[in-house]
Design an enzyme around this catalytic site. Structure first.
Site, PDB file in Angstrom:
ATOM      1  N   HIS A 167     -17.606 -24.961 -15.385  1.00 30.69           N
ATOM      2  CA  HIS A 167     -17.690 -26.265 -14.693  1.00 30.69           C
ATOM      3  C   HIS A 167     -16.624 -27.230 -15.214  1.00 30.69           C
ATOM      4  O   HIS A 167     -16.818 -28.440 -15.168  1.00 30.69           O
ATOM      5  CB  HIS A 167     -19.078 -26.897 -14.850  1.00 30.69           C
ATOM      6  CG  HIS A 167     -20.206 -25.963 -14.537  1.00 30.69           C
ATOM      7  ND1 HIS A 167     -20.727 -25.811 -13.282  1.00 30.69           N
ATOM      8  CD2 HIS A 167     -20.881 -25.097 -15.336  1.00 30.69           C
ATOM      9  CE1 HIS A 167     -21.687 -24.895 -13.308  1.00 30.69           C
ATOM     10  NE2 HIS A 167     -21.792 -24.444 -14.548  1.00 30.69           N
ATOM     11  N   SER A 288      10.838 -36.978 -12.182  1.00 33.81           N
ATOM     12  CA  SER A 288      10.464 -37.800 -11.038  1.00 33.81           C
ATOM     13  C   SER A 288      11.654 -38.660 -10.634  1.00 33.81           C
ATOM     14  O   SER A 288      12.453 -39.065 -11.480  1.00 33.81           O
ATOM     15  CB  SER A 288       9.281 -38.697 -11.423  1.00 33.81           C
ATOM     16  OG  SER A 288       9.231 -39.841 -10.598  1.00 33.81           O
ATOM     17  N   LYS A 294       8.576 -38.872 -16.516  1.00 30.98           N
ATOM     18  CA  LYS A 294       7.808 -37.719 -16.045  1.00 30.98           C
ATOM     19  C   LYS A 294       8.424 -36.351 -16.347  1.00 30.98           C
ATOM     20  O   LYS A 294       9.636 -36.183 -16.318  1.00 30.98           O
ATOM     21  CB  LYS A 294       7.627 -37.818 -14.526  1.00 30.98           C
ATOM     22  CG  LYS A 294       6.710 -38.943 -14.108  1.00 30.98           C
ATOM     23  CD  LYS A 294       5.261 -38.578 -14.275  1.00 30.98           C
ATOM     24  CE  LYS A 294       4.765 -37.972 -12.995  1.00 30.98           C
ATOM     25  NZ  LYS A 294       3.391 -37.545 -13.105  1.00 30.98           N
ATOM     26  N   GLU A 301       2.668 -25.734  -9.509  1.00 28.38           N
ATOM     27  CA  GLU A 301       2.077 -26.327  -8.297  1.00 28.38           C
ATOM     28  C   GLU A 301       2.550 -25.609  -7.041  1.00 28.38           C
ATOM     29  O   GLU A 301       1.783 -25.379  -6.106  1.00 28.38           O
ATOM     30  CB  GLU A 301       2.452 -27.809  -8.206  1.00 28.38           C
ATOM     31  CG  GLU A 301       1.800 -28.660  -9.290  1.00 28.38           C
ATOM     32  CD  GLU A 301       2.448 -30.038  -9.393  1.00 28.38           C
ATOM     33  OE1 GLU A 301       2.831 -30.601  -8.362  1.00 28.38           O
ATOM     34  OE2 GLU A 301       2.582 -30.538 -10.521  1.00 28.38           O
TER      35      GLU A 301
END
Ligand code: ARG
Length: 471
Positions: A167, A288, A294, A301
């Site tokens: 979980h 970024s 970043k 991804e």
């Protein structure tokens, strides 16, 4: 002379032009053409035609001499395509039409003999399978290489303790080696799924004709054998109409991509400031355009994102097939683009994932720290009491109450309680409990088959490496 030999006139007639008096509408013809997709099958189709021609000659369906000429010319067509001297003409209907047109252009009457006893329906089913018999082992090699990269990392982190989650809440201590080995167990099943699918598609459809076989004395066995198939397909109609081999492989690609996607989700989480378990190499990260600070895990991804494609391709194939009457329908032409895309997607994602993981660094301290403070030793505490004779449900409650005691007292570990406090909850506690509930002890104690103990994970890695062997 050279150019004449190596081109097929753009205006050349379709193979089936005899029946239709009018020339096809240019746009409509272009719409139904598949050559841009099926040109990938060019060498498989050439091999299929060669085997067919040899057999036609042996069976005296065509003169032996014509068969030899066809085979020789097909070889030189292959050479010319490889060298770039012969360009695949995109205005042709498909790769089969193109090759027959070139052959006929170069050989004249002899070239016209190659299609005896054959239809593009069994031809494409054969070429597609031949292609897959090459492409799938290549995928398996890539899959095995990626899994072995992960197993190398697992091996070097066999004692690196980290939290295991359920979980997405910290559950029990495990090791990074164990976690990565879990990924590889899934990849090994994918590897064997490919093997199973390959064994099932190993029937040679050639000789099935359009749908019902042929009246000519074809030697199907000889063709199957020379093309390296294990068997001749059983039923001609099934051979040209069925595409469950495409569904099956597309499904294995989609399943493998779902696995990579889940691993990538772990990586994305681990790379976050909140987890900080993994440091991706700069070459495997992006920045970024606006936020100067970043460092993003874009590769993970994107692999996760690309799993949508392979699931989509599988759905498209199911939808393509579900209402299709027997036997061949032109709808089936749509099968290749989907599967090719799934194969290409999986292939590149396997390479990217391996590269990203190989260059990553793991923050062992941070992972270990994650095992401290979340009462990950609570199950071990309960099992300690079980070993001393307490029924598990009662032991579970004692351990839970101790966790509550700790929380109330602002303590972070069960070991922060004194032996007296523990004994208040159960008389069965003794001093040895403290040694048995450190994260390392929790990991070491799980040495049953399948457990996270280093010795056991070493065994799992060995088995996986063996099962992932190619060739
Ligand atoms: N390009 C076609 C395909 O991929 C080849 C088979 C064509 N057969 C036919 N009867 N039109 O399906």
């Amino acid at each position: 002379m050279k150019t004449k030999r190596n081109t097929v006139k753009k205006t050349s007639k379709p193979l089936w032009a005899g029946r239709l008096a009018e020339k096809p509408e240019a746009d409509a013809f272009a719409f139904q053409s598949s050559i841009n997709v099926d040109k990938r099958l060019v060498f498989d189709d050439i091999n299929g035609s060669k085997a067919h021609a040899v057999m036609l000659g042996k069976q005296k369906i065509i003169p032996k001499d014509s068969a030899s000429k066809i085979v020789k010319e097909l070889d030189s067509i292959a050479v010319d395509i490889k060298s770039g001297a012969l360009k695949i003409d995109d205005s042709q209907e498909d790769i089969h039409s193109f090759l027959e047109a070139v052959l006929t252009k170069r050989l004249g009457e002899d070239g016209k003999m190659v299609h005896a006893g054959r239809s593009r329906n069994d031809q494409v089913a054969t070429a597609f399978r031949l292609y897959l018999k090459r492409a799938v082992p290549q995928l398996q090699t890539e899959l095995s290489m990626t899994a072995n990269v992960l197993l190398d990392i697992a091996q070097s982190h066999i004692t690196s303790i980290m939290p295991g989650y359920t979980h997405l809440q910290r559950a029990q201590p495990v090791t990074l080696g164990f976690h990565l080995t879990a990924w590889c167990a899934a990849l090994e099943r994918d590897f064997s799924r490919f093997k199973d699918a390959l064994a099932r598609l190993d029937d040679c459809p050639l000789g099935s004709g359009a749908l019902a076989g042929s009246t000519l004395p074809l030697d199907r066995k000889a063709v199957a054998q020379s093309l390296g198939f294990s068997r001749v397909s059983l039923n001609a109609m099934d051979s040209v109409a069925s595409r469950d081999f495409v569904l099956e492989l597309s499904s294995v690609c989609a399943i493998t991509m779902v696995h990579l996607s889940r691993f990538c989700e772990d990586v994305v989480l681990w790379a976050s400031e909140e987890f900080k378990f993994i440091e991706l190499a700069e070459g495997w990260s992006t920045g970024s355009s606006i936020m100067p600070q970043k460092k993003n895990p874009d590769f993970a991804e994107l692999i996760r994102g690309k799993s949508a494609r392979t699931a989509g391709n599988l759905t498209a194939l199911f939808t393509l097939l579900k209402g299709l009457p027997y036997a061949y329908n032109k709808d089936l032409q749509e099968d290749k683009e989907n599967l090719f895309d799934s194969i290409d997607t999986l292939s590149v994602c396997l390479k990217m994932f391996a590269g990203m993981m190989k260059s990553a660094r793991f923050n062992v301290k941070r992972m270990k720290a994650g095992c401290s403070g979340g009462f990950l030793e609570a199950t071990d505490t309960a099992e300690y009491l079980v070993r001393k004779g307490l029924p598990f449900r009662a032991a579970h409650e004692v351990s839970a109450l101790i966790v509550r005691d700790c929380i109330e007292a602002g303590q972070k570990h069960i070991a922060d309680r004194t032996i007296g406090e523990l004994k208040k909850r159960s008389k069965l506690f003794e001093e040895d409990i403290y040694k048995l509930i450190t994260p390392a002890a929790c990991v070491r104690a799980r040495d049953l088959p399948g457990g996270t103990a280093p010795k056991e994970v070493r065994r799992q890695i060995k088995i996986l490496r063996k099962k992932l062997q190619t060739g």
